[in-house]
Design an enzyme around this catalytic site. Structure first.
Site, PDB file in Angstrom:
ATOM      1  N   GLY A  11       0.806  -1.219   0.000  1.00 54.56           N
ATOM      2  CA  GLY A  11       0.000   0.000   0.000  1.00 54.56           C
ATOM      3  C   GLY A  11       0.834   1.261   0.000  1.00 54.56           C
ATOM      4  N   ASP A  12       1.951   1.230   0.684  1.00 56.17           N
ATOM      5  CA  ASP A  12       2.850   2.383   0.714  1.00 56.17           C
ATOM      6  C   ASP A  12       3.315   2.730  -0.699  1.00 56.17           C
ATOM      7  OD1 ASP A  12       4.582   4.364   2.059  1.00 56.17           O
ATOM      8  OD2 ASP A  12       6.207   3.030   1.456  1.00 56.17           O
ATOM      9  N   GLY A  13       3.710   1.723  -1.453  1.00 58.56           N
ATOM     10  CA  GLY A  13       4.175   1.947  -2.824  1.00 58.56           C
ATOM     11  C   GLY A  13       3.059   2.396  -3.753  1.00 58.56           C
TER      12      GLY A  13
END
Length: 137
Positions: A11-13
């Protein structure tokens, strides 16, 4: 389903790409240093925590809410992420930010692109509204 931290990693990416696209749309022709400053407004743990709190208040499906709660309550968050964060970081805020990232990762990996787009539109609206209110003060 993947581990909460794996979902947050993904999700961060995914969120980073959405943020960069948004910043470029709102700041065409800007220098990279300005683009970076603008992107920080979206990726700060404080911003992500506020977004997930608002999304949890009636926007998320039961399945999405379960993903968020599982990630928020994950033991590894307090032992790794918060220790590596800035000094004086708020553990609750960090857990909520991780929960937001896990939601984004979950939607992406499940191929729920329409729902992800909907969540991103809400996210940007929440963050930009808060930013606008801060500038009015």
């Amino acid at each position: 389903m993947l581990d909460s931290m794996a979902l947050a990693f993904m999700g961060d990416g995914v969120y980073e790409v959405y943020v960069r696209r948004r910043v470029l749309e709102l700041n065409p022709g800007s220098r990279v240093d300005r683009l970076h400053r603008e992107a920080v407004k979206y990726v700060r743990a404080e911003a992500q925590a506020e977004v997930i709190k608002k999304l949890m208040a009636g926007v998320l499906t039961d399945e999405e809410l379960n993903v968020v709660k599982r990630a928020r309550n994950h033991k590894q968050i307090s032992s790794k992420r918060i220790k590596s964060s800035k000094k004086g970081s708020d553990p609750v805020r960090e857990k909520l930010a991780t929960a937001f990232e896990a939601l984004v990762g979950f939607l992406s990996l499940e191929g729920r692109e329409d729902r992800l787009e909907e969540i991103m539109a809400l996210t940007f609206g929440i963050i930009e509204e808060a930013e606008s209110q801060e500038q009015d003060i």
